[in-house]
Design an enzyme around this catalytic site. Sequence first.
Site, PDB file in Angstrom:
ATOM      1  N   ASP A   1     -17.603 -40.620 -47.029  1.00  0.00           N
ATOM      2  CA  ASP A   1     -17.330 -40.342 -45.619  1.00  0.00           C
ATOM      3  C   ASP A   1     -16.116 -39.421 -45.451  1.00  0.00           C
ATOM      4  O   ASP A   1     -14.976 -39.885 -45.311  1.00  0.00           O
ATOM      5  CB  ASP A   1     -17.120 -41.659 -44.882  1.00  0.00           C
ATOM      6  CG  ASP A   1     -17.081 -41.494 -43.371  1.00  0.00           C
ATOM      7  OD1 ASP A   1     -17.060 -40.337 -42.903  1.00  0.00           O
ATOM      8  OD2 ASP A   1     -17.067 -42.522 -42.661  1.00  0.00           O
TER       9      ASP A   1
ATOM     10  N   TYR B   1     -19.554 -45.114 -33.232  1.00  0.00           N
ATOM     11  CA  TYR B   1     -18.734 -44.313 -32.332  1.00  0.00           C
ATOM     12  C   TYR B   1     -18.800 -44.881 -30.916  1.00  0.00           C
ATOM     13  O   TYR B   1     -19.722 -45.615 -30.559  1.00  0.00           O
ATOM     14  CB  TYR B   1     -19.231 -42.859 -32.305  1.00  0.00           C
ATOM     15  CG  TYR B   1     -19.060 -42.123 -33.602  1.00  0.00           C
ATOM     16  CD1 TYR B   1     -17.815 -41.640 -33.982  1.00  0.00           C
ATOM     17  CD2 TYR B   1     -20.149 -41.902 -34.450  1.00  0.00           C
ATOM     18  CE1 TYR B   1     -17.657 -40.958 -35.176  1.00  0.00           C
ATOM     19  CE2 TYR B   1     -20.004 -41.211 -35.649  1.00  0.00           C
ATOM     20  CZ  TYR B   1     -18.750 -40.738 -36.005  1.00  0.00           C
ATOM     21  OH  TYR B   1     -18.607 -40.069 -37.185  1.00  0.00           O
TER      22      TYR B   1
ATOM     23  N   GLN C   1     -19.845 -45.241 -47.542  1.00  0.00           N
ATOM     24  CA  GLN C   1     -18.453 -45.204 -47.105  1.00  0.00           C
ATOM     25  C   GLN C   1     -17.584 -44.344 -48.015  1.00  0.00           C
ATOM     26  O   GLN C   1     -16.676 -43.650 -47.544  1.00  0.00           O
ATOM     27  CB  GLN C   1     -17.887 -46.621 -47.020  1.00  0.00           C
ATOM     28  CG  GLN C   1     -18.434 -47.420 -45.845  1.00  0.00           C
ATOM     29  CD  GLN C   1     -17.862 -48.817 -45.769  1.00  0.00           C
ATOM     30  OE1 GLN C   1     -17.251 -49.303 -46.713  1.00  0.00           O
ATOM     31  NE2 GLN C   1     -18.055 -49.474 -44.640  1.00  0.00           N
TER      32      GLN C   1
END
Length: 384
Positions: free
Chosen positions: A129, A227, A126
């Site tokens: 990202d 997504y 993370q």
Amino acid sequence: MLIGVPRESQPDETRVALVPETVKRLKRNGFSIRVESGAGFGSAFDDASYEAAGAEISSDRSAVLGADLVTCINPLEADDVALLKEGGCLLGFLRPSTEPDFVKTLVERKSHAFSFDLVPRITRAQAMDVLSSMATVAGYRATLMGAEACPKFWPMLMTAAGTIKPANVLVVGAGVAGLQAIATAKRLGAVVWSYDIRPEVKEQIESLGARFVELEGIEGGATEGGYAKEQSKEQQAKQAELLGNKVAECDVVITTAAIPGRPAPKIIDAATVHRMARGSVVVDIAAETGGNCELTQAGQQVVTEGGVTILGPVNLAASMPQPASQMYSRNIAAILPEFTKDGELNLDLENEVVDGSLFLHGGKVRHEATAKALGMNVEQGGAS
């Protein structure tokens, strides 16, 4: 290891890959940093701030690009690739599957190349990202653009002349950009609605104070990467019809829906735009990949005969270069330990982050979509 930070060559790019704050941190970890003179000017970081952080400033672009590892925002021009150290490393948001000519030049240099858009979406990645970092900027900035273009106050006002109703704002897509747009619109006082085909994000939307728009009969869900799943054409048409009623009621619509590696889904058709009231605004964050609105033109402002303004901003992150560069720079600092050790290159292909983001290994293509775009085989440096 010497890290080179070149000035970005694209005319509309104001960001820089590393900021002085991160340079200081990397110096403590054993890296040497060489920054091209003026690289940080667009982000309000002058050469002196880099020198104070321990970087070497060079006006010789070839000396910067000849470093062991070059960090950048966008794919390099062919002339710049020719200056890279043979067998050296390149790290950036490189989009290899859509930039075949660029990748071919890297193959010739026998480069090791990492792209942030390929970093796996896992918990420990993370902090690396870049997509989320830049989406945060885009969601915030798009909301401000919508507020500026809208001829109404966003908060409810109690005045001597009476009460003025708040603006109604609809945010389509509740990924990072969408959630940031919701939060920003709420801070500005608007009544905020949000729609996403992933029912699991309803709680996140409502936690920010927005109202979740539910459309009956629309199938949705998320991919393993989080997504939204791509819908059939029939589902997209039905969604556009049902969502159109809410779009027509709102003063500002901010669209953020995207599918990695695919054109943006069309969510708002021309007929729906024509139903919107005069003075309404659409801000289409997905303009760069085709747009969520049928009438969007990337990089342009469209005003319809009915008086609806449609904004198609591109490279929104570059419109707020200082915070965008700070976040991008921190993403770089987070990923470097994955493929370096004691300040030197250390490629462990068993490492999930390295395996996912390393699309070229010594000039050999490792990424399937990239290999397909180049007409090459995976793990081969020559054309098949």
